[in-house]
Design an enzyme around this catalytic site. Structure first.
Site: not given
Ligand code: 13P
Ligand code: G3H
Ligand code: ZN
Length: 317
Positions: A48, A281, A213, A210, A260, A180, A81-82
């Site tokens: 990202s 570690r 999770s 997307h 996470r 999230g 990503d994004h």
């Molecule tokens: P989650 O927050 O559900 O893990 O989605 C991640 C995501 O869409 C990253 O692009």
């Molecule tokens: O969709 C977003 C991903 O979970 C990446 O999150 O922008 O906090 O790295 P981030």
């Molecule tokens: Zn996403």
């Protein structure tokens, strides 16, 4: 070996979904490779803008190349990503990324098309493919009327126009998920009817889910028992629903938050149980293995586990 995202999609479409996992640091990177080898799965490693800011784009690239030396059997694609327009161009020009996501879904339809089209032109000239997004991912609450929540979902007719006009190679669709830890309340879940309507109009076109999770309640409980303060009503996508989405064209499934939560649980429990410790570690090593097991489990649910021989054969690797 890095392959193109298109190659993975061609093998996967309708059969399995490719897990797309975000990385930010060394432990996640090693755990990711390890878990995919453990489960014999191809994968998409995604980065990202936040990860590039945190670790640095070059640092991430160097870590990935080092991980590949350690796990030479891995077959994967590298994806932004994004992205915004600028980060897409930087990633395309780096020569390291297999694909980029341009996320202009907050813009009006015509502007989203125009931005995506510009990125597609730059990307395709370098053999990079492009994921775009149409619709609004958001928390779908039970007290919102169905019509109202459906208004945020991707419109199937618009999806056809969008793909034709923008030239994108895959499409992130809003089908009820959100990013999230807090996604659904009560019985809300994926809108399979909407996915089907999009697939009917865009057959064989890879759709991306997307916000996939699952935010396991057991994980949330363990984090909170070790001093965390996450909302215990947090709830995500039922992992058993992936298998129903695959025949409907969902080919890439994005998972970040759950990883996470694994990190948070391992580290909170470690320092709760061994408060005299300060050698990071030790929990780091536990986390790498826990993350690898987590990835292998997700790949089972995505049906990508065990597919490496198929990918090798179909791509003549
Ligand atoms: P989650 O927050 O559900 O893990 O989605 C991640 C995501 O869409 C990253 O692009
Ligand atoms: O969709 C977003 C991903 O979970 C990446 O999150 O922008 O906090 O790295 P981030
Ligand atoms: Zn996403």
């Amino acid at each position: 070996m890095i392959v193109t995202t298109d190659q993975l999609f061609r093998v996967a479409y309708g059969r399995f979904a490719v897990g797309a996992y975000n990385i930010n640091n060394m432990e996640q990177t090693v755990g990711l490779f390890k878990g995919n080898i453990q489960s014999d799965a191809p994968f998409i490693l995604q980065i990202s803008r936040g990860a590039r800011k945190y670790a640095g784009a070059r640092m991430l690239e160097a870590m990935i190349r080092a991980a590949e030396e350690r796990f030479p059997e891995a077959i994967y694609a590298v994806h932004l990503d994004h992205g915004d327009e600028e980060t897409c161009y930087d990633s395309i020009d780096s020569g390291f990324y297999s694909s980029v996501m341009i996320d202009a879904s907050d813009k009006p339809f015509d502007e989203n098309v125009a931005i995506t089209r510009r990125v597609v032109e730059r990307a395709h000239a370098k053999g990079v493919s492009v994921e775009a997004e149409l619709g609004k991912l958001g928390g779908v609450e039970e007290d919102i009327a169905v019509d109202e929540s459906n208004a945020f979902l991707t419109d199937p007719d618009e999806a056809v126009k969008f793909v034709e006009q923008s030239g994108c190679d895959s499409l992130a669709v809003a089908i009820g998920t959100s990013h999230g830890a807090y996604k659904f309340s009560g019985s809300q879940g994926l809108h399979f009817d909407r996915i089907k309507a999009i697939q009917d109009r865009l057959p064989n076109f890879p759709l991306v889910m997307h916000g996939s999770s699952s935010v396991p309640q057991e994980e949330v409980k363990r984090i909170n028992n070790a001093g965390g303060k996450l909302d215990p009503s947090a709830k995500g996508v039922d992992v058993n629903e992936f298998v129903k989405a695959i025949p409907l064209g969902v080919t890439k499934v994005n998972i970040d938050t759950d990883g996470r939560l694994v990190w948070t649980r391992v580290h909170r429990e470690f320092f709760r149980d061994q408060p005299e410790e300060f050698d990071f570690r030790k929990p780091g090593t536990i986390y790498i293995d826990a993350y690898a097991d987590f990835i292998a489990h997700k790949n089972e649910k995505l049906c990508s586990a065990g597919q490496l021989p198929v990918v090798r054969e179909e791509l003549s690797l």
